[in-house]
Enzyme design. Structure first.
Site, PDB file in Angstrom:
ATOM      1  N   LEU A   9     -40.883  29.272 -35.627  1.00 57.65           N
ATOM      2  CA  LEU A   9     -39.999  28.226 -36.614  1.00 57.65           C
ATOM      3  C   LEU A   9     -39.626  29.020 -37.774  1.00 57.65           C
ATOM      4  O   LEU A   9     -40.131  30.140 -37.976  1.00 57.65           O
ATOM      5  CB  LEU A   9     -41.314  27.328 -37.023  1.00 57.65           C
ATOM      6  N   ASP A  10     -38.400  28.636 -38.055  1.00 54.31           N
ATOM      7  CA  ASP A  10     -37.887  29.283 -39.262  1.00 54.31           C
ATOM      8  C   ASP A  10     -38.921  29.400 -40.535  1.00 54.31           C
ATOM      9  O   ASP A  10     -39.575  28.199 -40.522  1.00 54.31           O
ATOM     10  CB  ASP A  10     -36.601  28.798 -39.775  1.00 54.31           C
ATOM     11  N   ARG A  11     -38.957  30.259 -41.314  1.00 60.74           N
ATOM     12  CA  ARG A  11     -39.827  30.207 -42.385  1.00 60.74           C
ATOM     13  C   ARG A  11     -39.809  29.057 -43.349  1.00 60.74           C
ATOM     14  O   ARG A  11     -41.084  28.481 -43.405  1.00 60.74           O
ATOM     15  CB  ARG A  11     -39.295  31.258 -43.568  1.00 60.74           C
TER      16      ARG A  11
END
Length: 215
Positions: A55-57
């Site tokens: 998942l993106d940050r």
């Protein structure tokens, strides 16, 4: 990472509710990442669990981790074969046209020295498909449900910005910064496991989504 962040746990896997702002992979500057929390997620096992996907940050919500290498290989295969059902919620910085549909827009990675790397629509890129549905509109911003059929990097963010023409609120790469942060949340995850019961997890709506409930 507290136990209340654990959404699913058995001998093979766990699903955590990843907070926004926490990178899955350790950043180059050495700041905190998921790795700093893995010791607390062993739950009696010798090994640290391993993230099966990314998942993106600044995306919050359901993140699947495997608890042993055999399970990791099987779970990764489920992702690669497109068997995993993922449901995301995003608040968009405006209202898209229509009530829903399919965004079929191939994506490729591009990089410039000035702006760094990003994903762009490219007919020669990798296939990327997302189903979307308008859930509600609040104060000129739309809560949209996305069900990605592929798992490309930044897929939902680019499909919102370029496919629907309305970026995710707080997306500093494809839209603009916002005091709420990036309004993208991995709400639910279902991973089939053959004869075994599937892994099913749902992440509660984060505080930053107050007023944008999907119920």
């Amino acid at each position: 990472m507290h136990g209340d962040r654990v959404l699913f746990l058995d001998g093979e896997a766990l699903v955590i509710d990843k907070p926004s702002g926490l990178p899955v992979d350790p950043p180059r500057d050495g700041s905190l990442s998921l790795e700093n929390h893995l010791e607390s997620l062993k739950f009696g096992f010798q090994r640290w669990p391993v993230a099966v996907h990314r998942l993106d940050r600044d995306t919050s919500g359901c993140l699947l981790l495997s608890r042993n290498p055999k399970a990791h290989a099987r779970l990764q295969q489920a992702f690669e074969q497109g068997l995993v059902q993922k449901r995301y919620l995003a608040v968009l910085d405006g209202v898209p046209e229509g009530e829903g549909g399919i965004i079929d827009m191939a994506l490729a990675k591009t990089s410039t020295r000035e702006a760094g790397w990003r994903m762009v629509p490219d007919a020669k890129g990798k296939a990327a498909r997302s189903a979307w549905r308008l859930v509600r509109v609040v104060d000129g911003r739309a809560l949209v449900e996305f069900r990605p059929e592929t798992g490309r990097t930044h897929q939902i963010r680019v499909h919102a910005a370029s496919g629907l023409g309305v970026p995710v609120v707080g997306d500093q790469v494809y839209g603009r910064a916002d005091r709420l942060g990036m309004m993208l949340h991995a709400r639910a995850l279902t991973v089939p496991r053959g004869a075994k019961d599937p892994i099913v997890a749902e992440a509660p709506m984060p505080e930053r989504f107050a007023g944008f409930d999907d119920g």
